[in-house]
Design an enzyme around this catalytic site. Structure first.
Site: not given
Length: 232
Positions: A13, A20, A64-65, A155, A162, A191-194
């Site tokens: 991932g 992260i 591809d999971v 969300y 989750k 957190i600032k992520t894609l």
């Protein structure tokens, strides 16, 4: 001597340098772990391969999971190359943008299945394949978020995924614990992520967190990397 000398970490991932998963990868590598990376789809390859080169990692496999065949292939290659896994990192999540926007009640059946398959079931699928390779025990970890417990705006279907991931973590821990395999989920906050960029209103959430958190800053990839090192 690094804390992770002689250990093999398989990480699913990593998307780019802000992931992260990349923060975790760097920290485990800094402590001597041998890293194996798997990324999702060709679009991400051009971002992931240069990162792998930075840490001298030459095991970089697409997966591809949602495909049992592709998961089988990646784990078979890990077994052939390294003979074992000590750490498995699941930093995988996906939902259609449409199923994060609008109203929760409008989540589609297909969108629900897709989000739960990629973001939650995949942890079971990975753990099943990792177990026989964790011959000396090991550590499995994934990434969760507070929206599994409380309603967070926009969300939506990912919150359900989750919540499923957290329950899966408990049941896997119970299953695999007798073999010395620990299973944990890290809930890091915004957190600032894609991935985070896909959540409507995320920037506002990030700004607010920086204002009200005791440290007056949000959590960083490095912080999560240190937590992952402790769990590993």
């Amino acid at each position: 001597m690094g804390l992770m000398d002689g250990k093999v970490a398989l990480i699913f991932g990593v998307a780019n340098k802000n992931s992260i998963g990349w923060g975790i990868t760097q920290r485990l590598h800094d402590e001597g772990a041998t890293i194996a990376l798997s990324y999702a789809g060709e679009a991400l390859e051009k971002r992931v391969r240069p990162l792998a080169e930075q840490i001298g990692c030459d095991f970089v496999e697409p997966c591809d999971v949602t495909s049992d065949e592709q998961l089988d292939e990646v784990f078979a290659k890990v077994k052939e190359r390294f003979g074992k896994i000590d750490v498995l990192v699941h930093a995988v999540a996906f939902a259609n943008r449409d199923d994060l926007d609008g109203r929760f009640v409008d989540v589609t059946r297909d969108g629900f299945k897709l989000a739960l398959d990629i973001s939650a079931y995949s942890l079971i699928a990975m753990a099943k394949r990792a177990e026989p390779l964790m011959t000396e025990g090991g550590s499995i970890m994934s990434l969760t978020y507070y929206a599994a417990e409380k309603v967070m705006p926009k969300y939506h279907v990912m919150a359900v995924a989750k919540a499923a991931l957290e329950t899966i973590t408990r049941y896997l821990a119970n299953d695999l614990g007798p073999k010395g395999i620990r299973v944990n989920a890290i809930s890091a906050g915004p957190i600032k992520t894609l991935a985070a960029a896909g959540v409507p209103g995320f920037r506002m959430m990030l700004k607010y967190t920086e204002k009200v958190s005791p440290l007056r800053r949000s959590v960083t990839q490095e912080d999560v990397g240190n937590t992952a090192l402790y769990l590993a």
